[in-house]
Design a protein around this motif. Structure first.
Motif, mmCIF file in Angstrom:
data_model
loop_
_atom_site.group_PDB
_atom_site.id
_atom_site.type_symbol
_atom_site.label_atom_id
_atom_site.label_comp_id
_atom_site.label_asym_id
_atom_site.label_seq_id
_atom_site.Cartn_x
_atom_site.Cartn_y
_atom_site.Cartn_z
ATOM 1 N N SER A 18 93.548 96.165 89.958
ATOM 2 C CA SER A 18 93.858 97.069 91.066
ATOM 3 C C SER A 18 95.362 97.245 91.236
ATOM 4 C CB SER A 18 93.315 96.502 92.388
ATOM 5 O OG SER A 18 91.912 96.408 92.366
ATOM 6 N N ILE A 19 95.746 98.466 91.636
ATOM 7 C CA ILE A 19 97.161 98.710 91.944
ATOM 8 C C ILE A 19 97.606 97.758 93.070
ATOM 9 C CG2 ILE A 19 98.748 100.412 92.932
ATOM 10 C CD1 ILE A 19 97.166 102.579 91.386
ATOM 11 N N LEU A 39 86.069 94.816 100.496
ATOM 12 C CA LEU A 39 85.141 95.839 100.962
ATOM 13 C C LEU A 39 83.761 95.283 101.254
ATOM 14 C CD1 LEU A 39 84.017 98.737 101.335
ATOM 15 C CD2 LEU A 39 84.000 98.959 98.846
ATOM 16 N N CYS A 63 86.742 94.035 105.357
ATOM 17 C CA CYS A 63 87.106 95.277 106.041
ATOM 18 C C CYS A 63 86.640 96.496 105.241
ATOM 19 C CB CYS A 63 88.613 95.364 106.294
ATOM 20 S SG CYS A 63 89.008 96.784 107.349
ATOM 21 N N ASP A 64 85.487 97.007 105.647
ATOM 22 C CA ASP A 64 85.034 98.308 105.147
ATOM 23 C C ASP A 64 85.625 99.328 106.115
ATOM 24 O OD1 ASP A 64 83.740 100.697 104.718
ATOM 25 O OD2 ASP A 64 81.779 99.774 104.363
ATOM 26 N N VAL A 65 86.552 100.139 105.637
ATOM 27 C CA VAL A 65 87.296 101.016 106.550
ATOM 28 C C VAL A 65 86.434 102.136 107.141
ATOM 29 C CG1 VAL A 65 89.559 100.525 105.551
ATOM 30 C CG2 VAL A 65 88.225 102.475 104.697
ATOM 31 N N SER A 91 95.556 100.804 99.994
ATOM 32 C CA SER A 91 95.367 101.179 98.586
ATOM 33 C C SER A 91 93.884 101.461 98.369
ATOM 34 C CB SER A 91 95.877 100.042 97.693
ATOM 35 O OG SER A 91 95.860 100.431 96.345
ATOM 36 N N LEU A 143 98.779 104.959 98.740
ATOM 37 C CA LEU A 143 98.813 105.359 97.336
ATOM 38 C C LEU A 143 98.249 106.753 97.144
ATOM 39 C CD1 LEU A 143 99.794 103.491 94.997
ATOM 40 C CD2 LEU A 143 99.178 102.205 97.022
ATOM 41 N N SER A 144 99.037 107.603 96.480
ATOM 42 C CA SER A 144 98.585 108.961 96.227
ATOM 43 C C SER A 144 98.602 109.247 94.731
ATOM 44 C CB SER A 144 99.459 109.955 96.991
ATOM 45 O OG SER A 144 98.872 111.245 96.940
ATOM 46 N N LYS A 162 94.018 113.714 98.641
ATOM 47 C CA LYS A 162 95.396 113.220 98.458
ATOM 48 C C LYS A 162 96.409 114.167 99.108
ATOM 49 C CE LYS A 162 94.589 109.377 96.198
ATOM 50 N NZ LYS A 162 94.479 108.122 96.981
ATOM 51 N N ALA A 188 101.321 107.450 92.070
ATOM 52 C CA ALA A 188 101.332 106.707 90.805
ATOM 53 C C ALA A 188 100.743 107.543 89.679
ATOM 54 C CB ALA A 188 100.519 105.414 90.968
ATOM 55 N N PRO A 190 98.424 107.870 86.208
ATOM 56 C CA PRO A 190 97.078 107.332 86.015
ATOM 57 C C PRO A 190 97.078 105.922 85.413
ATOM 58 C CG PRO A 190 97.527 109.096 84.437
ATOM 59 C CD PRO A 190 98.681 109.056 85.389
ATOM 60 N N ILE A 191 96.222 105.077 85.962
ATOM 61 C CA ILE A 191 96.087 103.689 85.493
ATOM 62 C C ILE A 191 94.592 103.381 85.431
ATOM 63 C CG2 ILE A 191 96.599 101.262 85.985
ATOM 64 C CD1 ILE A 191 98.936 102.182 87.720
ATOM 65 N N THR A 193 91.674 101.677 86.299
ATOM 66 C CA THR A 193 91.173 100.734 87.302
ATOM 67 C C THR A 193 89.711 101.075 87.582
ATOM 68 O OG1 THR A 193 91.729 102.207 89.120
ATOM 69 C CG2 THR A 193 93.440 100.638 88.458
ATOM 70 N N LEU A 194 89.082 100.294 88.455
ATOM 71 C CA LEU A 194 87.689 100.586 88.845
ATOM 72 C C LEU A 194 87.562 101.986 89.421
ATOM 73 C CD1 LEU A 194 85.957 97.703 90.855
ATOM 74 C CD2 LEU A 194 85.198 98.799 88.731
ATOM 75 N N ALA A 195 88.468 102.340 90.335
ATOM 76 C CA ALA A 195 88.412 103.653 90.989
ATOM 77 C C ALA A 195 88.583 104.774 89.958
ATOM 78 C CB ALA A 195 89.480 103.757 92.069
HETATM 79 O O1 0WD Z 1 95.039 106.101 88.219
HETATM 80 C C1 0WD Z 1 94.867 105.447 89.237
HETATM 81 N N1 0WD Z 1 94.124 104.366 89.213
HETATM 82 C C2 0WD Z 1 95.533 105.884 90.489
HETATM 83 C C3 0WD Z 1 95.098 105.429 91.702
HETATM 84 C C4 0WD Z 1 96.648 106.848 90.378
HETATM 85 C C5 0WD Z 1 97.236 107.180 91.650
HETATM 86 C C6 0WD Z 1 96.746 106.721 92.823
HETATM 87 N N2 0WD Z 1 95.682 105.850 92.840
HETATM 88 C C7 0WD Z 1 95.212 105.397 94.131
HETATM 89 C C8 0WD Z 1 93.739 105.495 94.400
HETATM 90 O O2 0WD Z 1 93.340 106.814 94.714
HETATM 91 C C9 0WD Z 1 93.621 104.563 95.591
HETATM 92 O O3 0WD Z 1 94.061 105.218 96.763
HETATM 93 O O4 0WD Z 1 95.490 104.037 94.281
HETATM 94 C C10 0WD Z 1 94.621 103.466 95.235
HETATM 95 C C11 0WD Z 1 94.030 102.205 94.652
HETATM 96 O O5 0WD Z 1 93.180 102.534 93.590
HETATM 97 P P1 0WD Z 1 93.001 101.667 92.265
HETATM 98 O O6 0WD Z 1 93.836 100.453 92.316
HETATM 99 O O7 0WD Z 1 93.139 102.608 91.138
HETATM 100 O O8 0WD Z 1 91.456 101.311 92.292
HETATM 101 P P2 0WD Z 1 90.571 100.032 92.691
HETATM 102 O O9 0WD Z 1 91.064 98.817 92.007
HETATM 103 O O10 0WD Z 1 89.157 100.424 92.413
HETATM 104 O O11 0WD Z 1 90.810 99.892 94.236
HETATM 105 C C12 0WD Z 1 90.382 100.837 95.164
HETATM 106 C C13 0WD Z 1 89.558 100.126 96.164
HETATM 107 C C14 0WD Z 1 88.059 100.005 95.976
HETATM 108 O O12 0WD Z 1 87.592 99.617 94.843
HETATM 109 P P3 0WD Z 1 86.126 100.219 94.386
HETATM 110 O O13 0WD Z 1 86.373 100.439 92.944
HETATM 111 O O14 0WD Z 1 85.178 99.155 94.719
HETATM 112 O O15 0WD Z 1 85.856 101.525 95.094
HETATM 113 O O16 0WD Z 1 89.466 100.770 97.392
HETATM 114 C C15 0WD Z 1 88.571 99.989 98.147
HETATM 115 C C16 0WD Z 1 87.742 99.185 97.200
HETATM 116 O O17 0WD Z 1 88.129 97.859 97.173
HETATM 117 N N3 0WD Z 1 87.662 100.747 98.970
HETATM 118 C C17 0WD Z 1 87.458 100.429 100.240
HETATM 119 N N4 0WD Z 1 88.005 99.472 101.003
HETATM 120 C C18 0WD Z 1 87.581 99.391 102.261
HETATM 121 N N5 0WD Z 1 86.659 100.212 102.783
HETATM 122 C C19 0WD Z 1 86.498 101.335 100.701
HETATM 123 C C20 0WD Z 1 86.091 101.188 102.037
HETATM 124 N N6 0WD Z 1 85.153 101.967 102.589
HETATM 125 N N7 0WD Z 1 86.134 102.161 99.687
HETATM 126 C C21 0WD Z 1 86.864 101.795 98.632
#
Ligand code: 0WD
Length: 254
Positions: A18-19, A39, A63-65, A91, A143-144, A162, A188, A190-191, A193-195
């Protein structure tokens, strides 16, 4: 030790890819004390060892937002365990799968509302609920991604979220400046990650960025983490409302 004596909370660590993990690492290395949230129970198993790595095993909270009660409970826990805090990292993003591929005009109102609620409104709500704990020299970071400024294939609904998040950052910055609270975003590159795994054809985005950015490389969570540490520390004491690109320079290219 640019973060010595600073205490804060990081929301959005899902695992060590994760970032938010990169930001935690950089802040901890500079002396910050960090509380973490998770979450749900399946992510708790990953977040607890990470918190332990940073000496924060007693500072891990659910914390589920999307649940206002959990945000209120987080405030109570932080107040009890840390008292005043100096930084918040948001994030967090989520969009239902249907919003991340296919025809843009097919997006349902339900998917739109969920994405805006979790990815945008949560920043406002967390800021409001935790504001009583924030010192008058504190910093909030979100993070955007460039897909909020320009069209990026398949980013669709998250691009709209975003765009809203970036303007939310600016309006919050104006509103909270009078309280000594700064609000910034990192956009940021692209990286993996799970998201990111939820975005169709993400590998193509990585290749495209690498090939077309001035630095000819993709960014790492450590690089985003270092820039995040700067925005959370007093090094950036005159910076607020900023969307700071950490993208190997991709955004300047025509
Ligand atoms: O390329 C990328 N990975 C980029 C990410 C490029 C530019 C920006 N970002 C942003 C994402 O849009 C996000 O806002 O960075 C932020 C962090 O994302 P990440 O580090 O890439 O992804 P990840 O490690 O998956 O963390 C995001 C987390 C969720 O993970 P999962 O994969 O389970 O959805 O956001 C959290 C959760 O831990 N999350 C929540 N936390 C609390 N309540 C909720 C929620 N309802 N939904 C998701």
């Amino acid at each position: 030790m640019f973060m010595k004596g600073k205490k804060g909370v990081i929301l959005g660590v899902a695992n060590d890819k994760s970032i938010a993990y990169g930001i935690a690492k950089a802040c901890a290395a500079q002396g910050a004390q960090i509380a973490f949230t998770y979450l749900n129970d399946s992510l708790k198993k990953r977040v607890v060892p990470i918190a332990t790595e940073f000496g924060s095993e007693n500072l891990v909270y659910p914390c589920d937002v999307s649940n206002p009660e959990e945000i209120k409970a987080l405030k109570e826990s932080l107040e009890k365990d840390l008292g005043q805090i100096d930084f918040i990292v948001h994030s967090i993003a989520f969009a239902p799968k249907e919003g991340l591929s296919g025809r843009f005009y097919d997006i349902s109102k339900e998917a739109f509302d969920i994405a805006m609620d979790i990815s945008v409104y949560s920043l406002i709500e967390i800021t409001r609920e935790l504001k009583p704990l924030l010192s008058n020299n504190s910093s909030i970071l979100t993070l955007s991604y460039y897909g909020g400024v320009k069209y990026i294939p398949n980013y669709n609904l998250m691009g709209v979220a975003k765009a809203a998040l970036e303007m939310t950052t600016k309006y919050l910055a104006e509103d909270l400046g009078r309280d000594g609270i700064r609000v910034n975003a990192i956009s940021a590159g692209p990286i993996k990650t799970l998201a990111a795994a939820g975005i169709s054809d993400f590998r193509f985005m990585l290749k495209w960025n690498e090939a077309h950015s001035p630095l000819k490389k993709n960014v790492t969570i450590d690089e985003v983490g270092n820039s995040g540490m700067y925005l959370l520390s007093d090094l950036s004491s005159a910076v607020t409302g900023e969307i700071h690109y950490v993208d190997s320079g991709f955004n300047i290219m025509g």
